[in-house]
Design an enzyme around this catalytic site. Structure first.
Site, mmCIF file in Angstrom:
data_model
loop_
_atom_site.group_PDB
_atom_site.id
_atom_site.type_symbol
_atom_site.label_atom_id
_atom_site.label_comp_id
_atom_site.label_asym_id
_atom_site.label_seq_id
_atom_site.Cartn_x
_atom_site.Cartn_y
_atom_site.Cartn_z
ATOM 1 N N ASP A 51 0.942 -1.369 -0.109
ATOM 2 C CA ASP A 51 -0.003 0.189 0.084
ATOM 3 C C ASP A 51 0.853 1.232 0.054
ATOM 4 O O ASP A 51 1.658 1.377 0.814
ATOM 5 C CB ASP A 51 -0.985 0.046 1.262
ATOM 6 C CG ASP A 51 -1.736 1.284 1.315
ATOM 7 O OD1 ASP A 51 -2.891 1.171 0.752
ATOM 8 O OD2 ASP A 51 -1.440 2.406 1.763
ATOM 9 N N TYR A 56 2.821 10.102 -0.364
ATOM 10 C CA TYR A 56 3.954 9.729 0.583
ATOM 11 C C TYR A 56 5.243 10.170 -0.136
ATOM 12 O O TYR A 56 6.078 10.113 0.693
ATOM 13 C CB TYR A 56 3.934 7.790 0.704
ATOM 14 C CG TYR A 56 2.416 7.452 1.335
ATOM 15 C CD1 TYR A 56 1.500 8.449 1.839
ATOM 16 C CD2 TYR A 56 2.236 6.205 1.293
ATOM 17 C CE1 TYR A 56 0.511 7.896 2.659
ATOM 18 C CE2 TYR A 56 1.191 5.602 1.612
ATOM 19 C CZ TYR A 56 0.110 6.498 2.445
ATOM 20 O OH TYR A 56 -0.940 6.000 2.878
ATOM 21 N N LYS A 85 -3.080 5.836 -4.634
ATOM 22 C CA LYS A 85 -4.124 6.805 -4.194
ATOM 23 C C LYS A 85 -4.136 8.090 -5.095
ATOM 24 O O LYS A 85 -3.067 8.821 -5.264
ATOM 25 C CB LYS A 85 -4.002 7.011 -2.648
ATOM 26 C CG LYS A 85 -4.003 5.848 -1.751
ATOM 27 C CD LYS A 85 -3.823 6.146 -0.332
ATOM 28 C CE LYS A 85 -3.750 5.037 0.633
ATOM 29 N NZ LYS A 85 -2.319 4.185 0.522
ATOM 30 N N HIS A 118 -7.942 8.907 -2.039
ATOM 31 C CA HIS A 118 -7.306 9.020 -0.883
ATOM 32 C C HIS A 118 -8.229 9.673 0.402
ATOM 33 O O HIS A 118 -8.058 9.471 1.433
ATOM 34 C CB HIS A 118 -5.939 9.855 -0.864
ATOM 35 C CG HIS A 118 -4.918 9.653 0.004
ATOM 36 N ND1 HIS A 118 -3.534 9.600 0.030
ATOM 37 C CD2 HIS A 118 -5.136 9.171 1.469
ATOM 38 C CE1 HIS A 118 -2.941 9.269 1.130
ATOM 39 N NE2 HIS A 118 -3.781 9.267 2.013
ATOM 40 N N TRP A 228 -0.328 16.254 13.088
ATOM 41 C CA TRP A 228 -1.742 15.615 12.643
ATOM 42 C C TRP A 228 -2.163 14.685 13.807
ATOM 43 O O TRP A 228 -3.366 14.469 13.873
ATOM 44 C CB TRP A 228 -0.862 14.429 11.822
ATOM 45 C CG TRP A 228 -0.480 14.933 10.513
ATOM 46 C CD1 TRP A 228 0.495 15.545 10.106
ATOM 47 C CD2 TRP A 228 -1.223 15.274 9.363
ATOM 48 N NE1 TRP A 228 0.918 15.931 8.958
ATOM 49 C CE2 TRP A 228 -0.467 15.910 8.314
ATOM 50 C CE3 TRP A 228 -2.566 14.788 8.763
ATOM 51 C CZ2 TRP A 228 -0.781 16.139 6.873
ATOM 52 C CZ3 TRP A 228 -2.829 14.983 7.392
ATOM 53 C CH2 TRP A 228 -2.053 15.494 6.448
ATOM 54 N N SER A 272 6.160 -0.953 9.484
ATOM 55 C CA SER A 272 7.020 -0.907 10.187
ATOM 56 C C SER A 272 8.389 -0.812 9.290
ATOM 57 O O SER A 272 8.314 -1.648 8.367
ATOM 58 C CB SER A 272 7.075 -2.020 11.072
ATOM 59 O OG SER A 272 8.405 -1.924 11.737
#
Length: 324
Positions: A51, A56, A85, A118, A228, A272
């Site tokens: 994903d 990003y 996205k 998104h 955020w 991670s």
């Protein structure tokens, strides 16, 4: 029965989505190159669902990682389920396909397996992903989301993407698409924040009733920056009930937090960049939580979001004013 390592859900358009995905969003202190290296580790471990997103900023590195693992024979392209996205400044119909093609070029891929909107919140169309006025306020836009969806349907027809869906939509926003005249393809999924503190039970029930898969992000909580996320928020992996259940079944808190969602029919995205944790987060296939364990974890729900995203609230499309 325990989950199989290659478990998947069949989407409403017939394509298959692996139920455990690898998230590639990098935290502030993490580099784009780390995202690429972590993606290689994830594929080596067994993840087949990757994903990512334009915003990003690491599609080039993630694409290089996927292609490296194809080149060395670890996987074939058809083994990988890649999600991309559509960013909030590209909702106007004429910007949808170019945005998808730009991502495909950066990734070095011929098609995406899944392309999702998104966020229902729309920003001013343009090359600046966070357009602001002279006072530093975001400039919102209000394209009819059904027109955006028609442009996504055209991308699917052009075979640039196999499946199309949404992210961060509430039930009313989903119904706008589901009830639109001339709908050709239903959204296959709604990707949303989901964890033991926000178990999304009502949205899950709604999505299941419409044959839409719920995909959970931030399933282990979030360590995003204070702009955020409220840094005083409770931490998922420190919850005493979760820790107690984890001790009982002899697993890590992270594994139990993910298994809880999987057993409720939610696809999980685990993020991670630490190799050992990447491996551990994928080891969900040889244990199962009891009905009692699930019930105890249900009781932990607080309807608490890490991502309220205050800066979106002035948008007419802000999704979190409604309960679900």
């Amino acid at each position: 029965m325990a989950l199989k390592a290659d478990a998947y859900v069949v989407l409403n358009d017939g394509h298959k989505m692996p139920v455990i995905g690898f998230g590639t969003a990098a935290a502030e202190q993490e580099t784009k190159e780390q995202a690429g290296e972590a993606t290689k580790v994830a594929i080596d471990v067994g993840y087949r669902h990757i994903d990512c997103a334009f915003i990003y900023g690491n599609e080039v590195q993630v694409g290089q990682a996927i292609n490296a693992k194809i080149a060395d024979g670890t996987v074939k392209r058809e083994d990988i389920f890649y999600t991309g996205k559509l960013w909030s400044s590209n909702h106007v119909p004429e910007r949808v396909r170019p945005a998808l093609e730009k991502s495909l070029k950066d990734l070095g891929l011929d098609y995406m397996d899944l392309f999702i909107i998104h966020n229902p919140v729309e920003l001013k169309p343009g090359d600046d992903p966070f357009s602001k006025d002279e006072n530093g306020k975001l400039i919102f836009h209000n394209t009819d989301i059904r027109d955006t969806w028609k442009a996504l349907e055209a991308c699917k027809d052009a075979k640039l993407v196999r499946s199309i869906g949404v992210s961060n939509f509430n039930s009313k926003q989903l119904e706008l698409i589901l009830n639109m005249p001339g709908l050709k393809y239903k959204p296959v999924c709604n990707q949303v924040e989901c964890h033991i503190f926000l178990n999304q039970s009502k949205l899950l029930e709604f999505c299941k009733s419409k044959d839409i898969v719920l995909v959970g992000y931030s399933v282990l909580g979030s360590s995003r920056p204070k702009d955020w996320v409220d840094q005083n928020s409770p931490k998922v992996l420190e919850d005493p009930v979760l820790i107690d259940v984890a001790k009982k079944v002899g697993r890590s808190a992270a594994q139990v937090a993910m298994c809880y969602l999987l057993q409720r029919g939610i696809v999980v995205l685990a993020k991670s960049f630490t190799p050992e944790r990447i491996k551990q987060n994928f080891q969900l296939c040889d244990f199962q939580l009891s009905a009692e364990d699930i019930q105890r974890l249900d009781g932990v729900n607080k309807n608490m979001r890490y991502f309220n995203i205050e800066i979106w609230k002035e948008s007419p499309k802000y999704p979190y004013h409604d309960e679900y």
